[in-house]
Design a protein around this motif. Structure first.
Motif, PDB file in Angstrom:
ATOM      1  N   ARG A  27       0.750  -1.121   0.073  1.00  0.00           N
ATOM      2  CA  ARG A  27       0.028   0.033   0.070  1.00  0.00           C
ATOM      3  C   ARG A  27       0.977   1.261  -0.092  1.00  0.00           C
ATOM      4  O   ARG A  27       0.383   2.164   0.682  1.00  0.00           O
ATOM      5  CB  ARG A  27      -0.769   0.038   1.043  1.00  0.00           C
ATOM      6  CG  ARG A  27      -1.980  -1.000   1.206  1.00  0.00           C
ATOM      7  CD  ARG A  27      -2.852  -0.696   2.271  1.00  0.00           C
ATOM      8  NE  ARG A  27      -4.228  -1.625   1.844  1.00  0.00           N
ATOM      9  CZ  ARG A  27      -4.372  -2.650   2.823  1.00  0.00           C
ATOM     10  NH1 ARG A  27      -3.412  -3.101   3.726  1.00  0.00           N
ATOM     11  NH2 ARG A  27      -5.446  -3.736   2.599  1.00  0.00           N
ATOM     12  N   GLY A  28       1.890   1.224  -0.800  1.00  0.00           N
ATOM     13  CA  GLY A  28       2.652   2.427  -0.660  1.00  0.00           C
ATOM     14  C   GLY A  28       4.042   2.008  -0.088  1.00  0.00           C
ATOM     15  O   GLY A  28       4.329   0.982   0.452  1.00  0.00           O
ATOM     16  N   ALA A  29       4.839   3.043   0.388  1.00  0.00           N
ATOM     17  CA  ALA A  29       6.050   2.995   0.795  1.00  0.00           C
ATOM     18  C   ALA A  29       6.274   2.509   2.391  1.00  0.00           C
ATOM     19  O   ALA A  29       5.222   3.089   2.886  1.00  0.00           O
ATOM     20  CB  ALA A  29       6.818   4.420   0.679  1.00  0.00           C
ATOM     21  N   THR A  30       7.206   1.960   3.010  1.00  0.00           N
ATOM     22  CA  THR A  30       7.276   1.412   4.201  1.00  0.00           C
ATOM     23  C   THR A  30       7.708   2.626   5.036  1.00  0.00           C
ATOM     24  O   THR A  30       8.532   3.570   4.854  1.00  0.00           O
ATOM     25  CB  THR A  30       8.473   0.313   4.277  1.00  0.00           C
ATOM     26  OG1 THR A  30       8.069  -0.716   3.402  1.00  0.00           O
ATOM     27  CG2 THR A  30       8.246  -0.112   5.591  1.00  0.00           C
ATOM     28  N   ASP A  31       7.148   2.735   6.036  1.00  0.00           N
ATOM     29  CA  ASP A  31       7.384   3.709   7.116  1.00  0.00           C
ATOM     30  C   ASP A  31       8.479   3.037   7.934  1.00  0.00           C
ATOM     31  O   ASP A  31       8.282   2.507   9.051  1.00  0.00           O
ATOM     32  CB  ASP A  31       6.038   4.138   7.976  1.00  0.00           C
ATOM     33  CG  ASP A  31       6.529   5.169   9.001  1.00  0.00           C
ATOM     34  OD1 ASP A  31       7.507   5.687   9.080  1.00  0.00           O
ATOM     35  OD2 ASP A  31       5.528   5.841   9.592  1.00  0.00           O
ATOM     36  N   TRP A  32       9.707   3.328   7.662  1.00  0.00           N
ATOM     37  CA  TRP A  32      10.762   2.626   8.365  1.00  0.00           C
ATOM     38  C   TRP A  32      10.956   3.365   9.858  1.00  0.00           C
ATOM     39  O   TRP A  32      11.290   2.494  10.618  1.00  0.00           O
ATOM     40  CB  TRP A  32      12.059   2.900   7.471  1.00  0.00           C
ATOM     41  CG  TRP A  32      11.993   2.059   6.290  1.00  0.00           C
ATOM     42  CD1 TRP A  32      12.008   2.627   4.824  1.00  0.00           C
ATOM     43  CD2 TRP A  32      12.277   0.744   6.248  1.00  0.00           C
ATOM     44  NE1 TRP A  32      11.912   1.528   4.103  1.00  0.00           N
ATOM     45  CE2 TRP A  32      11.725   0.341   4.865  1.00  0.00           C
ATOM     46  CE3 TRP A  32      12.103  -0.221   7.011  1.00  0.00           C
ATOM     47  CZ2 TRP A  32      11.741  -0.912   4.298  1.00  0.00           C
ATOM     48  CZ3 TRP A  32      11.844  -1.679   6.438  1.00  0.00           C
ATOM     49  CH2 TRP A  32      11.888  -1.911   5.286  1.00  0.00           C
ATOM     50  N   TYR A  33      10.833   4.608  10.103  1.00  0.00           N
ATOM     51  CA  TYR A  33      10.851   5.115  11.193  1.00  0.00           C
ATOM     52  C   TYR A  33       9.740   4.562  12.190  1.00  0.00           C
ATOM     53  O   TYR A  33      10.114   4.081  13.184  1.00  0.00           O
ATOM     54  CB  TYR A  33      10.332   6.469  11.265  1.00  0.00           C
ATOM     55  CG  TYR A  33      10.366   7.249  12.681  1.00  0.00           C
ATOM     56  CD1 TYR A  33      11.465   7.755  13.237  1.00  0.00           C
ATOM     57  CD2 TYR A  33       9.250   7.205  13.467  1.00  0.00           C
ATOM     58  CE1 TYR A  33      11.577   8.374  14.295  1.00  0.00           C
ATOM     59  CE2 TYR A  33       9.131   7.688  14.910  1.00  0.00           C
ATOM     60  CZ  TYR A  33      10.352   8.425  15.145  1.00  0.00           C
ATOM     61  OH  TYR A  33      10.531   8.869  16.484  1.00  0.00           O
ATOM     62  N   GLN A  34       8.511   3.952  11.771  1.00  0.00           N
ATOM     63  CA  GLN A  34       7.661   3.257  12.599  1.00  0.00           C
ATOM     64  C   GLN A  34       7.848   2.177  12.702  1.00  0.00           C
ATOM     65  O   GLN A  34       7.819   1.180  13.831  1.00  0.00           O
ATOM     66  CB  GLN A  34       6.190   3.517  11.984  1.00  0.00           C
ATOM     67  CG  GLN A  34       5.175   2.917  12.644  1.00  0.00           C
ATOM     68  CD  GLN A  34       4.876   3.431  14.135  1.00  0.00           C
ATOM     69  OE1 GLN A  34       4.956   4.775  14.051  1.00  0.00           O
ATOM     70  NE2 GLN A  34       4.222   2.879  15.046  1.00  0.00           N
ATOM     71  N   ALA A  35       8.608   1.181  11.831  1.00  0.00           N
ATOM     72  CA  ALA A  35       9.044  -0.116  11.912  1.00  0.00           C
ATOM     73  C   ALA A  35      10.008  -0.304  13.108  1.00  0.00           C
ATOM     74  O   ALA A  35      10.019  -1.194  13.937  1.00  0.00           O
ATOM     75  CB  ALA A  35       9.611  -0.536  10.515  1.00  0.00           C
ATOM     76  N   LYS A  60      13.987  -1.250  -0.713  1.00  0.00           N
ATOM     77  CA  LYS A  60      14.513  -0.185  -0.337  1.00  0.00           C
ATOM     78  C   LYS A  60      14.440   0.171   1.068  1.00  0.00           C
ATOM     79  O   LYS A  60      13.604   0.858   1.592  1.00  0.00           O
ATOM     80  CB  LYS A  60      13.775   1.009  -1.021  1.00  0.00           C
ATOM     81  CG  LYS A  60      14.293   0.798  -2.641  1.00  0.00           C
ATOM     82  CD  LYS A  60      13.489   1.742  -3.472  1.00  0.00           C
ATOM     83  CE  LYS A  60      13.552   1.512  -5.001  1.00  0.00           C
ATOM     84  NZ  LYS A  60      12.664   2.718  -5.677  1.00  0.00           N
ATOM     85  N   VAL A  61      15.479  -0.289   1.850  1.00  0.00           N
ATOM     86  CA  VAL A  61      15.487   0.075   3.373  1.00  0.00           C
ATOM     87  C   VAL A  61      15.929   1.143   3.440  1.00  0.00           C
ATOM     88  O   VAL A  61      17.024   1.526   3.162  1.00  0.00           O
ATOM     89  CB  VAL A  61      16.192  -1.285   4.172  1.00  0.00           C
ATOM     90  CG1 VAL A  61      16.186  -0.860   5.660  1.00  0.00           C
ATOM     91  CG2 VAL A  61      15.492  -2.578   3.919  1.00  0.00           C
ATOM     92  N   ASP A  62      15.121   2.073   4.461  1.00  0.00           N
ATOM     93  CA  ASP A  62      15.852   3.616   4.788  1.00  0.00           C
ATOM     94  C   ASP A  62      16.562   3.260   6.176  1.00  0.00           C
ATOM     95  O   ASP A  62      15.775   3.463   7.277  1.00  0.00           O
ATOM     96  CB  ASP A  62      14.870   4.554   4.817  1.00  0.00           C
ATOM     97  CG  ASP A  62      15.310   5.958   5.315  1.00  0.00           C
ATOM     98  OD1 ASP A  62      16.459   5.758   5.644  1.00  0.00           O
ATOM     99  OD2 ASP A  62      14.709   6.950   4.863  1.00  0.00           O
ATOM    100  N   ARG A  63      17.950   2.688   6.294  1.00  0.00           N
ATOM    101  CA  ARG A  63      18.319   2.292   7.395  1.00  0.00           C
ATOM    102  C   ARG A  63      18.335   3.380   8.325  1.00  0.00           C
ATOM    103  O   ARG A  63      18.070   3.488   9.757  1.00  0.00           O
ATOM    104  CB  ARG A  63      19.798   1.974   7.300  1.00  0.00           C
ATOM    105  CG  ARG A  63      20.410   1.285   8.362  1.00  0.00           C
ATOM    106  CD  ARG A  63      19.989  -0.103   8.729  1.00  0.00           C
ATOM    107  NE  ARG A  63      20.533  -0.502   9.774  1.00  0.00           N
ATOM    108  CZ  ARG A  63      20.286  -1.420  10.694  1.00  0.00           C
ATOM    109  NH1 ARG A  63      19.035  -2.153  10.087  1.00  0.00           N
ATOM    110  NH2 ARG A  63      20.789  -2.052  11.785  1.00  0.00           N
ATOM    111  N   GLN A  64      18.596   4.774   8.277  1.00  0.00           N
ATOM    112  CA  GLN A  64      18.556   5.735   9.186  1.00  0.00           C
ATOM    113  C   GLN A  64      17.193   6.228   9.706  1.00  0.00           C
ATOM    114  O   GLN A  64      17.262   6.553  10.883  1.00  0.00           O
ATOM    115  CB  GLN A  64      19.216   7.228   8.212  1.00  0.00           C
ATOM    116  CG  GLN A  64      20.589   7.002   7.716  1.00  0.00           C
ATOM    117  CD  GLN A  64      21.439   6.528   8.962  1.00  0.00           C
ATOM    118  OE1 GLN A  64      21.640   7.210  10.105  1.00  0.00           O
ATOM    119  NE2 GLN A  64      22.502   5.765   8.767  1.00  0.00           N
TER     120      GLN A  64
END
Length: 124
Positions: A27-35, A60-64
């Motif tokens: 459903r769109g991009a992953t919310d990496w902060y929330q994860a 596309k993991v946003d590690r930061q």
């Protein structure tokens, strides 16, 4: 001909069956902060990029962003009173709290709660 029609209808409707074990579309991009925040507040350790990519089906993991969320979750969960309550409830010490500066004091509070919780359950 009348006997073939219900059988044909049944065969056609079987092809429209939804498999409940298939993954829902993204459903769109992953919310990496929330994860990261959810991992920390659940007491889980930080996950590596490969595990995150597999868990969220997102390469596309946003590690930061994940690490910022994890740090925010650590701030929320790695509190003496909260960990004392976790100990009373018989929950394990959150792995993420091992990485904070006050880990020894936090573990001591958790252990105090664990000891009191076990003692109380023996009395019942």
């Amino acid at each position: 001909m009348l006997r073939i029609l219900p059988a044909l209808l049944l065969v056609l409707l079987t092809g429209c069956q939804v498999d409940p074990y298939t993954h829902a579309p993204a459903r769109g991009a992953t919310d990496w902060y929330q994860a990261g925040f959810e991992d920390a507040t659940a007491g889980a350790q930080k996950k590596n990029d490969e595990t995150l990519a597999a868990n969220f089906n997102d390469k596309k993991v946003d590690r930061q962003a994940y690490l910022r969320g994890y740090a925010s979750g650590q701030e929320k969960i790695c509190q003496p009173d909260l960990l004392y309550a976790w100990g009373l409830a018989g929950k394990i010490f959150p792995t993420g709290c091992n990485d904070v500066d006050t880990a020894p004091q936090l573990r001591q509070q958790w252990q105090k709660g664990m000891d009191e919780g076990v003692s109380a359950s023996r009395l019942n």
